[in-house]
Design an enzyme around this catalytic site. Structure first.
Site, mmCIF file in Angstrom:
data_model
loop_
_atom_site.group_PDB
_atom_site.id
_atom_site.type_symbol
_atom_site.label_atom_id
_atom_site.label_comp_id
_atom_site.label_asym_id
_atom_site.label_seq_id
_atom_site.Cartn_x
_atom_site.Cartn_y
_atom_site.Cartn_z
ATOM 1 N N LEU A 19 -19.995 29.210 3.802
ATOM 2 C CA LEU A 19 -19.611 28.702 2.485
ATOM 3 C C LEU A 19 -19.075 29.801 1.593
ATOM 4 O O LEU A 19 -18.736 29.558 0.434
ATOM 5 C CB LEU A 19 -20.826 28.041 1.815
ATOM 6 C CG LEU A 19 -21.541 26.961 2.632
ATOM 7 C CD1 LEU A 19 -22.785 26.476 1.904
ATOM 8 C CD2 LEU A 19 -20.604 25.791 2.921
ATOM 9 N N TYR A 50 -4.297 30.579 -3.168
ATOM 10 C CA TYR A 50 -5.615 30.087 -2.766
ATOM 11 C C TYR A 50 -5.485 29.180 -1.547
ATOM 12 O O TYR A 50 -6.222 29.324 -0.554
ATOM 13 C CB TYR A 50 -6.262 29.337 -3.924
ATOM 14 C CG TYR A 50 -7.587 28.693 -3.580
ATOM 15 C CD1 TYR A 50 -8.726 29.453 -3.383
ATOM 16 C CD2 TYR A 50 -7.699 27.308 -3.452
ATOM 17 C CE1 TYR A 50 -9.947 28.873 -3.072
ATOM 18 C CE2 TYR A 50 -8.908 26.705 -3.147
ATOM 19 C CZ TYR A 50 -10.029 27.496 -2.951
ATOM 20 O OH TYR A 50 -11.224 26.912 -2.628
ATOM 21 N N LYS A 59 -6.990 29.698 2.315
ATOM 22 C CA LYS A 59 -7.839 28.719 2.978
ATOM 23 C C LYS A 59 -7.228 28.266 4.313
ATOM 24 O O LYS A 59 -7.933 28.092 5.315
ATOM 25 C CB LYS A 59 -8.071 27.510 2.070
ATOM 26 C CG LYS A 59 -9.032 27.783 0.919
ATOM 27 C CD LYS A 59 -10.428 28.078 1.430
ATOM 28 C CE LYS A 59 -11.471 28.130 0.345
ATOM 29 N NZ LYS A 59 -12.825 28.456 0.855
ATOM 30 N N ASN A 72 -12.438 17.936 -4.837
ATOM 31 C CA ASN A 72 -13.177 18.446 -5.995
ATOM 32 C C ASN A 72 -14.655 18.087 -5.848
ATOM 33 O O ASN A 72 -14.997 16.943 -5.535
ATOM 34 C CB ASN A 72 -12.628 17.833 -7.291
ATOM 35 C CG ASN A 72 -11.184 18.202 -7.528
ATOM 36 O OD1 ASN A 72 -10.885 19.260 -8.046
ATOM 37 N ND2 ASN A 72 -10.266 17.325 -7.128
ATOM 38 N N PRO A 127 -56.588 -3.396 -32.876
ATOM 39 C CA PRO A 127 -57.735 -4.256 -32.514
ATOM 40 C C PRO A 127 -57.773 -5.560 -33.300
ATOM 41 O O PRO A 127 -57.595 -5.564 -34.530
ATOM 42 C CB PRO A 127 -58.941 -3.377 -32.825
ATOM 43 C CG PRO A 127 -58.441 -1.980 -32.634
ATOM 44 C CD PRO A 127 -57.021 -2.002 -33.134
ATOM 45 N N GLY A 128 -57.971 -6.680 -32.586
ATOM 46 C CA GLY A 128 -58.112 -7.990 -33.211
ATOM 47 C C GLY A 128 -56.818 -8.646 -33.637
ATOM 48 O O GLY A 128 -56.834 -9.775 -34.147
#
Length: 399
Positions: A64, A118, A122, A147, A309-310
């Site tokens: 890589l 580039y 490659k 990409n 509560p209640g």
């Protein structure tokens, strides 16, 4: 199996090494036939003498390493061809003909705007690998990546998605010259899945029709089978909707394996600390509180209700809207009565035994906190977002 990963500290390398470590350490049990003994991580700052040792022992090599943004054009060839040559020469030195993967780029097609220094570097790397295979008989797997995007990708480098995520997450401006430009994008987790497939000898083969990948048995190249073709405009529209979610509470559509789902995960990985947590609006009164948690475009919304509560809450009914009430803490009772009927349905509910109770359309309903000391906490899901212009909510006591 001993695995050598060059470029191990880069975007792809880091994700791959983590995946390999999870398998090696028994944290990932989804590939029971894959046994990882050693992971040799090699990068630009690694002692070069270690490459010799690693190439002698490796059973599989992921190459890589490469150069994306050099100071001058000559560094493209040095980084993308020169190191590949060194790597293959070292493998030959040890007579090691293990499989070798090369991370190339679609720019190696040298078509149109891809005909660059580039791209040529490659392409030279690809030719070198294929010649190496012809010479030694070693299996080579050449991947031309489109990409890439995903967590840990470096912004302001060579990924527009990473830059957009980083800037939008930090409220910085972005530049989109042409929203109609379409990109082919490969998500990092899909790429890592493919590389692990390759490690098991199950790589996907392909050929190229121009810059288009054509999956086929026996193809010269390899490819991850799942990519996404989206425009810059679509990407930025999604990202801004993600950024607005803490304010709108609206979760965009993110179907399984969709680009939106993968992009959202990517965006979240760029959030600064001050945005990781965000406040919610609590509607508080003497009875307790009610807080909307999340909304969706087509699957309603989720809220949390706290009753003191209640206290009795509800005492209303809906024509079409329906809900789940899920008590997660405390002890209470849910009552329902069909409109026009005297029969009352009672359900005892408790955080000690969590269950979902349907609030039926056409039934007035309530929820009563039976405790004298504890709050009653209820998660509520409704099949539609609350619309104040059409609330579909009508007061009527249950009994």
């Amino acid at each position: 199996m001993n695995v050598l990963v060059t470029g191990a500290k880069g975007f792809v390398g880091k994700n791959l090494v983590c995946a390999l470590e999870n398998i090696k350490n028994g944290k990932d049990k989804t590939r029971p036939s894959l046994e990882i003994n050693e992971i040799y991580s090699y990068d630009i700052d690694t002692d070069p003498s270690l490459l010799d040792e690693y190439c002698a022992k490796a059973d599989f090599v992921f190459n890589l390493a490469g150069v994306n943004r050099p100071q001058n054009a000559d560094e493209f060839m040095q980084g993308n061809f020169g190191f590949a040559s060194t790597l293959l020469d070292t493998l030959k030195k040890h007579g090691n003909t293990c499989p070798v993967m090369l991370s190339s780029s679609v720019q190696a097609t040298l078509i149109g705007r891809y005909d660059s220094y580039y791209g040529r570097s490659k392409k030279a790397g690809e030719d070198l690998f294929f010649s190496y295979s012809d010479e030694t008989g070693a299996k080579v797997l050449v991947y031309r990546f489109p990409n890439l995007f995903g967590k840990w990708c470096r912004p302001n480098y060579n990924s527009a998605v990473a830059t957009f995520c980083h800037n939008i997450a930090k409220d910085l401006p972005i530049t989109v010259n042409d929203p109609a430009v379409r990109l082919e994008l490969l998500y990092i987790d899909d790429l890592v899945t493919e590389m692990l497939d390759a490690l098991e000898g199950k790589e996907h083969r392909c050929e190229f029709d121009g810059i288009d990948t054509v999956l086929c048995e026996g193809g010269k190249f390899c490819a991850a089978p799942v990519t996404h073709k989206v425009t810059l405009g679509e990407i930025t529209e999604l990202l801004y909707s993600f950024a607005d979610q803490p304010k709108t509470l609206l979760m965009p559509e993110i179907p399984e394996n969709s680009f939106a789902k993968k992009l959202y995960s990517t965006y979240l990985s760029y959030l600064p600390k001050e945005k990781v947590a965000f406040p919610l609006k609590m509607n508080v009164d003497s009875r307790g509180s009610f807080t909307e948690l999340i909304k969706t475009a087509s699957c309603g919304q989720v809220s949390v209700n706290i009753s003191k509560p209640g206290i009795t809450k509800g005492q209303h009914w809906h024509n079409t809207k329906w809900e789940f009430f899920i008590v997660v803490s405390g002890r209470g009772k849910i009552q329902m009565r069909k409109i026009g009927s005297d029969e009352v349905l009672d359900f005892e509910v408790s955080g000690d035994k969590i269950e979902a109770v349907n609030m039926l359309p056409g039934y007035t309903h309530n929820i009563i906190n039976l405790s004298d000391t504890e709050d009653l906490v209820t998660v509520m899901w409704a099949n539609e977002q609350f619309d104040p212009s059409h609330p579909d909510t009508f007061f009527e006591v249950v009994e």
